[in-house]
Design a protein around this motif. Structure first.
Motif, PDB file in Angstrom:
ATOM      1  N   ALA A   1      18.452  -9.517  -4.528  1.00 42.04           N
ATOM      2  CA  ALA A   1      18.055  -9.541  -5.938  1.00 42.04           C
ATOM      3  C   ALA A   1      18.604  -8.336  -6.689  1.00 42.04           C
ATOM      4  O   ALA A   1      18.649  -7.219  -6.160  1.00 42.04           O
ATOM      5  N   LEU A   2      19.027  -8.569  -7.920  1.00 42.52           N
ATOM      6  CA  LEU A   2      19.486  -7.509  -8.808  1.00 42.52           C
ATOM      7  C   LEU A   2      18.497  -7.406  -9.961  1.00 42.52           C
ATOM      8  O   LEU A   2      18.367  -8.339 -10.755  1.00 42.52           O
ATOM      9  N   ASP A   3      17.787  -6.305 -10.051  1.00 40.96           N
ATOM     10  CA  ASP A   3      16.823  -6.123 -11.122  1.00 40.96           C
ATOM     11  C   ASP A   3      16.752  -4.647 -11.493  1.00 40.96           C
ATOM     12  O   ASP A   3      17.391  -3.790 -10.876  1.00 40.96           O
ATOM     13  N   GLU A   4      15.957  -4.338 -12.516  1.00 38.82           N
ATOM     14  CA  GLU A   4      15.882  -2.959 -12.999  1.00 38.82           C
ATOM     15  C   GLU A   4      15.271  -2.036 -11.955  1.00 38.82           C
ATOM     16  O   GLU A   4      15.636  -0.857 -11.875  1.00 38.82           O
ATOM     17  N   GLU A   5      14.356  -2.537 -11.144  1.00 39.63           N
ATOM     18  CA  GLU A   5      13.764  -1.710 -10.098  1.00 39.63           C
ATOM     19  C   GLU A   5      14.839  -1.226  -9.122  1.00 39.63           C
ATOM     20  O   GLU A   5      14.869  -0.053  -8.730  1.00 39.63           O
ATOM     21  N   LEU A   6      15.732  -2.128  -8.727  1.00 42.18           N
ATOM     22  CA  LEU A   6      16.832  -1.738  -7.859  1.00 42.18           C
ATOM     23  C   LEU A   6      17.737  -0.732  -8.551  1.00 42.18           C
ATOM     24  O   LEU A   6      18.137   0.277  -7.950  1.00 42.18           O
ATOM     25  N   VAL A   7      18.062  -0.990  -9.812  1.00 37.15           N
ATOM     26  CA  VAL A   7      18.955  -0.100 -10.551  1.00 37.15           C
ATOM     27  C   VAL A   7      18.371   1.306 -10.624  1.00 37.15           C
ATOM     28  O   VAL A   7      19.072   2.303 -10.396  1.00 37.15           O
ATOM     29  N   ARG A   8      17.091   1.409 -10.935  1.00 39.33           N
ATOM     30  CA  ARG A   8      16.463   2.732 -11.016  1.00 39.33           C
ATOM     31  C   ARG A   8      16.521   3.454  -9.673  1.00 39.33           C
ATOM     32  O   ARG A   8      16.763   4.667  -9.608  1.00 39.33           O
ATOM     33  N   ALA A   9      16.297   2.721  -8.589  1.00 38.42           N
ATOM     34  CA  ALA A   9      16.362   3.331  -7.263  1.00 38.42           C
ATOM     35  C   ALA A   9      17.774   3.824  -6.974  1.00 38.42           C
ATOM     36  O   ALA A   9      17.958   4.924  -6.429  1.00 38.42           O
ATOM     37  N   VAL A  10      18.768   3.026  -7.330  1.00 39.49           N
ATOM     38  CA  VAL A  10      20.157   3.403  -7.096  1.00 39.49           C
ATOM     39  C   VAL A  10      20.512   4.659  -7.892  1.00 39.49           C
ATOM     40  O   VAL A  10      21.134   5.599  -7.369  1.00 39.49           O
ATOM     41  N   VAL A  11      20.110   4.690  -9.155  1.00 43.42           N
ATOM     42  CA  VAL A  11      20.431   5.834 -10.005  1.00 43.42           C
ATOM     43  C   VAL A  11      19.697   7.089  -9.539  1.00 43.42           C
ATOM     44  O   VAL A  11      20.297   8.161  -9.383  1.00 43.42           O
ATOM     45  N   GLU A  12      18.389   6.967  -9.306  1.00 43.61           N
ATOM     46  CA  GLU A  12      17.569   8.144  -9.016  1.00 43.61           C
ATOM     47  C   GLU A  12      17.720   8.641  -7.583  1.00 43.61           C
ATOM     48  O   GLU A  12      17.661   9.847  -7.338  1.00 43.61           O
ATOM     49  N   GLN A  13      17.922   7.722  -6.631  1.00 42.41           N
ATOM     50  CA  GLN A  13      17.974   8.125  -5.224  1.00 42.41           C
ATOM     51  C   GLN A  13      19.387   8.351  -4.705  1.00 42.41           C
ATOM     52  O   GLN A  13      19.575   9.041  -3.701  1.00 42.41           O
ATOM     53  N   VAL A  14      20.372   7.778  -5.387  1.00 42.27           N
ATOM     54  CA  VAL A  14      21.744   7.876  -4.895  1.00 42.27           C
ATOM     55  C   VAL A  14      22.651   8.614  -5.879  1.00 42.27           C
ATOM     56  O   VAL A  14      23.212   9.668  -5.552  1.00 42.27           O
ATOM     57  N   MET A  15      22.801   8.079  -7.079  1.00 45.27           N
ATOM     58  CA  MET A  15      23.801   8.613  -7.993  1.00 45.27           C
ATOM     59  C   MET A  15      23.484  10.033  -8.465  1.00 45.27           C
ATOM     60  O   MET A  15      24.338  10.932  -8.384  1.00 45.27           O
TER      61      MET A  15
END
Length: 214
Positions: free
Chosen positions: A187-201
């Motif tokens: 699934a692609l959703d805002e929850e995933l995006v936030r995790a990617v930005v905050e935990q990775v990028m």
């Protein structure tokens, strides 16, 4: 906080073959574009025909040939249009929020009918130079330009170094989103995006190449 509205998209005249001196109906343009997305998503590239697109769009096949001379021309035009549609470039003053907004707009695009249509095209891009060129200079270039702008602002604010903006760390977020869309189907959703930005990028961009202390 100010968010720039998504760019309004239209099929550039340079991407289609004009076969009529009469003005073209913009409503039919929209119907045909929507039909291309639907047919590609449902049957894939090999089974897409001008007849099927015309029937799905509710227009005569002649209406398509007045705009595009071939299936390849039609798909090149679709790719060029799709690269603008739905992309949201914001200037919030915060790197994290700018990345969340931009990546969410891309994730939303990929998770919907346009994403399914694009998945149908990916497998044949290297077999069709015209489509590959359209994809490279359409979605890939425009998405890259959007991220470049977000990182440029962050560098000007002193959030990250210029080296960080062009490092592999800058590719980490989009890479995760694309992998989930293209390979795992997660699934692609805002929850995933936030995790990617905050935990990775953000940790990669700021931690490994932190601006030097004064």
């Amino acid at each position: 906080m100010t968010n720039d509205a998504p760019a309004q998209s239209s099929v550039p005249t340079s991407r289609r073959t004009r076969c009529s001196a009469y003005p073209l109906d913009p409503a039919k343009d929209e119907a045909i574009r929507a039909a291309v997305v639907q047919v590609l998503a449902e049957v894939g590239y090999s089974r897409l025909t001008m007849d099927e697109v015309a029937m799905t769009a509710g227009v005569g096949k002649a209406a398509i040939y007045r705009r595009w001379s071939s299936k390849a021309d039609l798909l090149v035009s679709y790719i060029d249009m799709e690269s603008v549609a739905g992309l949201v470039l914001a200037d919030t003053g915060w790197l994290r929020d700018d990345l969340v907004i931009l990546l969410t707009s891309i994730a939303d695009l990929l998770a919907g009918p346009v994403g399914r249509a694009n998945r149908a095209l990916i497998g044949i891009l290297h077999e069709n130079p015209a489509l590959f060129d359209a994809y490279r200079h359409g979605p890939l270039d425009r998405w890259s330009a959007a991220f470049t702008e977000v990182f440029r602002r962050a560098v000007e604010r002193g959030d990250i170094t210029p080296d960080a903006a062009t490092s592999v760390a800058a590719e980490a977020g989009p890479g995760i989103i694309i992998q989930r869309w293209l390979i795992t189907g997660a699934a692609l959703d805002e929850e995933l995006v936030r995790a990617v930005v905050e935990q990775v990028m953000i940790p990669l961009l700021r931690g490994a190449t932190r601006p030097p202390s004064p």
